[in-house]
Scaffold this active site. Structure first.
Site, PDB file in Angstrom:
ATOM      1  N   ASP A 488      10.235  47.875  24.078  1.00 36.48           N
ATOM      2  CA  ASP A 488      11.190  47.523  23.027  1.00 36.48           C
ATOM      3  C   ASP A 488      11.322  46.026  22.828  1.00 36.48           C
ATOM      4  O   ASP A 488      11.773  45.573  21.783  1.00 36.48           O
ATOM      5  CB  ASP A 488      12.596  48.025  23.414  1.00 36.48           C
ATOM      6  CG  ASP A 488      12.751  49.511  23.184  1.00 36.48           C
ATOM      7  OD1 ASP A 488      12.014  50.061  22.347  1.00 36.48           O
ATOM      8  OD2 ASP A 488      13.625  50.118  23.844  1.00 36.48           O
TER       9      ASP A 488
HETATM   10  C1  BGC Z   1      14.030  52.411  26.394  1.00 35.77           C
HETATM   11  C2  BGC Z   1      12.615  52.902  26.219  1.00 35.77           C
HETATM   12  C3  BGC Z   1      11.657  51.749  26.259  1.00 35.77           C
HETATM   13  C4  BGC Z   1      11.861  50.922  27.501  1.00 35.77           C
HETATM   14  C5  BGC Z   1      10.973  49.696  27.546  1.00 35.77           C
HETATM   15  C6  BGC Z   1      14.122  51.561  27.630  1.00 35.77           C
HETATM   16  O1  BGC Z   1      15.367  51.006  27.711  1.00 35.77           O
HETATM   17  O2  BGC Z   1      14.886  53.509  26.476  1.00 35.77           O
HETATM   18  O3  BGC Z   1      12.489  53.608  25.007  1.00 35.77           O
HETATM   19  O4  BGC Z   1      10.363  52.273  26.209  1.00 35.77           O
HETATM   20  O5  BGC Z   1      13.200  50.511  27.578  1.00 35.77           O
HETATM   21  O6  BGC Z   1      11.349  48.710  26.674  1.00 35.77           O
END
Ligand code: BGC
Length: 812
Positions: A488
């Site tokens: 993200d």
């Molecule tokens: C989110 C995931 C994401 C991960 C890495 C998590 O907080 O829920 O969807 O892939 O972070 O960024």
């Protein structure tokens, strides 16, 4: 250092001192009514949606960190001494002993002080929208005891976000009603007339309180409520301000005597056209809930409900049970990891001690991954979830990043543009099909964006997921990343007009040309899965198209995604490579090493093994594998949020545990069982129990993150419970290391074990049959003996539902 121990027999984690480094929590509820409860009884409850239907109030990031919950107070009426058996919220009052047992969907907290023992069992019965607290008080003194017992909760005015911010309104809206000893919380009932909460007690009351200030006294906190101190509730009725629920019960206990007091907190909803309670009436009609309350205030019912809950878990956990040479593996696979998978599946990323229940709904990519660890336990629920998720997909194949569980609508606050999202739907559906063999599922009619009339077969949704990627390829032929992919925080379409100055808008965040090697790997994996699915549907033409697309993307990865010793991560908005030896920081990232190999890229030409060696050399630490190296030492606008974290935390070179099992799986794919299992053990929470003072989070569940080697607190975990880490670690150990892997054609047994293991035993339920599996020897699978008959290869053909099949897997 430990703060407790595992009781494997009871499937409980027993905490024997209350001052754990962080709140160590558990979850109540299995279906619609839920709560979290800490080892000191902190936490809250909600119905379905932690944001919109919050029953009790909780203040996050408080001091102490965990304050507010389901507290009981005991008062010795002879001396005026009082305390809470859960330690909080009266930590100044020393306990003679203390024990918290977190079990599967229940928690028991007990302690003794001055010869009075009190223990509370908390759980939410199956199929009901309520929770019970069964308090047992024992007089261990030689003399009789005159005691008072007080319950306490603080009601939330339902919408937790509004409740925490809109005081000019909310200090005037709170309403309660007390009838026959039951406290009803009916804020919002005036206008909506559809839901309310009740809080009841099994004993005749000495009094009650419903106004917080009356119970606590002005300028007092939960550590010394005036009503408890005085030994008398005030019978307050809340008009606005802070409605609470507290019952006061007096107990007279002979030496050695035990008394049981039951409290029931529940949620009720009236049908829209309610005849009992038509709009306009100001008094609640309790006829519907009263019998239910009576039933759950009975001791036998509470005991039965508890036994039913235990049986429910026996059954679920019966889906897979293993006996290996490693105790930490057995404990996690058989109990805790499976349990965490269910909880994570239920909660997505909404409710924990790190997720406030307000911020996030159900994640599109998250839920599709969560079900990987759960589908074998209750495939029907995975099916239902997939249909909900798919119904939020847009007609162009794109996905809302999240949806609200109550409305099941895509969440516009966050929107779309995470370009990996749609592909996870293919993996979720593939997992369901492999587990169940139920291909009619693909014909289910599912709308786009929940628009009536837009229904198409689920299979069409999968097609559009692939097409979404293919419609969005960048200058190197790699998938456009959009706002971000799995990571993200890797926001590569950010740019600054004036170099060095932050400039970022939503349009340019998703509209640029940045590309992701990770999505490319995910695409290859998903396209291959969809090819098999198409083939099984007899759509041979399509099968070939998807295979060709996968092959082409693999080629593109080899051409533009290979850096010489590992897979590159991405290309940014300006076309600069990310995750390459050319970079000064962020030279190698874990995600593409895992996902490209999972997609099969580099398996034939040695690139996969080379990439995994690079992971071992550059990213692995004793506490797990970090996300990238070197960490970003300063903020970089062109990379976005990732570089906003200090080195070693979260996506900036933290051990982002979700990604580690991809490497474990990749290691098994290149045949390296030692490395795969070694990585597995580094993260296994039970194996980290001994270093609880460093790890700090619960030793019975995975955390999302462990601080990386660049962090001053290397080894410290955060964000326990709700993480794709749970499902993926379960998949890695059960399907790839132990190798018991459902596939479209049947169950595969293909272990890649660490050296020194001479096999293991397992029982696996699969498509209605039970497989008793015994794996012997070391090396790779040679042949199977299925009920004594030799089968070459690793595939057990599906057996008749109801049958018990003996399988011996011979490794050589
Ligand atoms: C989110 C995931 C994401 C991960 C890495 C998590 O907080 O829920 O969807 O892939 O972070 O960024």
């Amino acid at each position: 250092m430990r703060y407790g121990h595992f009781d494997d027999e009871q499937r409980e984690y027993v905490i024997d001192r209350p001052d754990t480094p962080l709140p160590w929590i558990n979850y109540l509820g299995t279906d619609a009514y839920y709560g979290i409860v800490s080892n000191t009884a902190g936490g809250y409850s909600f119905y379905r949606d932690a944001r919109l239907r919050r029953l009790t109030r909780y203040r996050y990031n408080n001091a102490p960190l965990d304050l507010g919950g389901r507290y009981v107070y005991v008062r010795d009426d002879a001396t005026g001494d009082y305390w809470s058996p859960s330690w909080q919220p009266t930590p100044e009052r020393e306990l003679d002993d203390y024990e918290c047992r977190h079990g599967l969907s229940y928690t028991r907290i007990g302690s003794a002080r001055g010869g009075i023992r009190a223990e509370t069992l908390y759980y939410a019965p199956l199929g009901e929208t309520l929770e019970v607290w069964r308090v047992r008080v024992t007089n261990e003194r030689e003399t009789s005891a005159e005691l008072s017992l007080f319950s306490s909760i603080e009601f939330c005015l339902w919408d937790a976000q509004d409740d925490a911010t809109n005081y000019q309104r909310n200090f005037s809206t709170g309403q309660v009603e007390v009838a026959d000893g039951v406290i009803y919380h009916k804020t919002e009932y005036r206008e909506r007339r559809d839901h309310f909460a009740y809080f009841a007690c099994s004993e005749p009351l000495s009094g009650f309180d419903t106004q917080r200030e009356a119970f606590l006294g002005p300028y007092r906190g939960w550590d010394r409520p005036a009503a408890v101190e005085n030994g008398a509730a005030t019978n307050s009725i809340a008009h606005g301000w802070q409605p609470i629920g507290s019952h006061h019960v007096r107990l007279s206990l002979a030496p050695g005597a035990t008394r049981e007091v039951i409290f029931v907190l529940g949620y009720a909803e009236n049908p829209k056209d309610d005849k009992f309670d038509p709009p306009g009436s100001q008094t609640l009609n309790k006829t519907r809930v009263r019998p239910l309350i009576e039933r759950w205030l009975r001791s036998e019912q509470v005991q039965m409900g508890y036994e039913d809950l235990r049986a429910y878990w026996d059954d679920l956990l019966g889906g897979l049970n293993v006996r290996t040479p490693d105790g930490d593996t057995d404990r996690m696979v058989n109990v805790w990891n499976a349990y965490q998978n269910l909880v994570t599946f239920n909660m997505s990323r909404s409710t924990s001690f790190y997720e406030s229940g307000i911020g996030r709904g159900m994640g599109f990519r998250d839920s599709n991954q969560d079900l990987l660890g759960f589908v074998h336990m209750v495939p029907e629920r995975a099916r239902e979830r997939i249909l909900d998720i798919a119904a939020t997909q847009k007609a162009d194949g794109g996905a809302y990043h999240q949806y609200q569980p109550l409305t099941k609508r895509g969440n516009n606050d966050i929107g779309d543009g995470f370009n990996d999202d749609p592909l996870w739907l293919i993996l979720g559906v593939a997992a369901y099909l492999k587990e169940t063999g139920d291909h009619t599922f693909l014909d289910e009619q599912v709308p786009f964006d929940n628009v009536p009339g837009s229904e198409v077969p689920l299979y069409e949704h999968l097609r559009r997921s692939l097409k979404y990627t293919l419609d969005r390829l960048g200058p190197h032929g790699l998938p456009l990343i959009g706002r971000a992919d799995w990571n993200d925080c890797l926001n590569l379409n950010c740019f600054s007009d004036t170099p060095g100055e932050p400039f970022q808008t939503t349009e340019n965040a998703s509209g640029g040309v940045a590309e992701s090697v990770f999505i490319a790997g995910l695409f290859v994996l998903a396209a291959k899965e969809l090819a098999v699915i198409a083939g099984l549907r007899g759509q041979d033409g399509e099968e070939a198209v998807y295979r060709a697309a996968a092959e082409k993307m693999s080629g593109t990865i080899s051409e533009h995604g290979w850096d010489g010793a590992w897979f590159r991560r991405a290309y940014d908005f300006h076309g600069n490579v990310i995750g390459s030896g050319e970079n000064d920081e962020g030279q190698i990232f874990i995600e593409p090493q895992g996902m490209c190999v999972l997609g099969g890229v580099g398996l034939d030409d040695g690139l996969a093994a080379r990439a995994l060696d690079s992971v071992a050399e550059r990213l692995a630490t004793p506490h797990g594998i970090v996300l990238q190296q070197p960490a970003y030492s300063s903020y970089r606008i062109e990379l976005g949020e990732i570089s906003s974290y200090p080195p070693g935390y979260k996506e900036n070179a933290g051990i982002f545990c979700h990604t580690n099992p991809w490497i474990m799986i990749a290691e098994t794919m290149v045949g390296n069982g030692d490395r795969a299992f070694d990585y597995y053990k580094r993260l296994n929470p039970s194996a980290r129990e001994e270093i609880s003072e460093t790890h700090r989070c619960e030793p019975y569940v995975y955390a999302q993150m462990i601080a990386g080697r660049d962090a001053p607190t290397h080894g410290e975990a955060k964000n326990s419970w709700l993480s794709g880490t749970a499902a993926w670690n379960y998949v890695a150990i059960t399907q790839w290391i132990l190798g018991i892997r459902p596939d479209f054609a049947g169950l595969r047994i293909d272990p890649v074990l660490p050296s020194g293991w001479e096999g293991f035993e397992a029982v696996r339920r699969f498509r209605g049959a039970t497989y008793e599996i015994s794996v012997r020897g070391s090396g790779r699978i040679d042949h199977l003996l299925v009920d004594g008959t030799r089968v070459d290869g690793d595939l057990i053909p599906p057996a008749a539902p109801g049958s018990v099949v003996r399988v011996e897997a011979i490794l050589a």
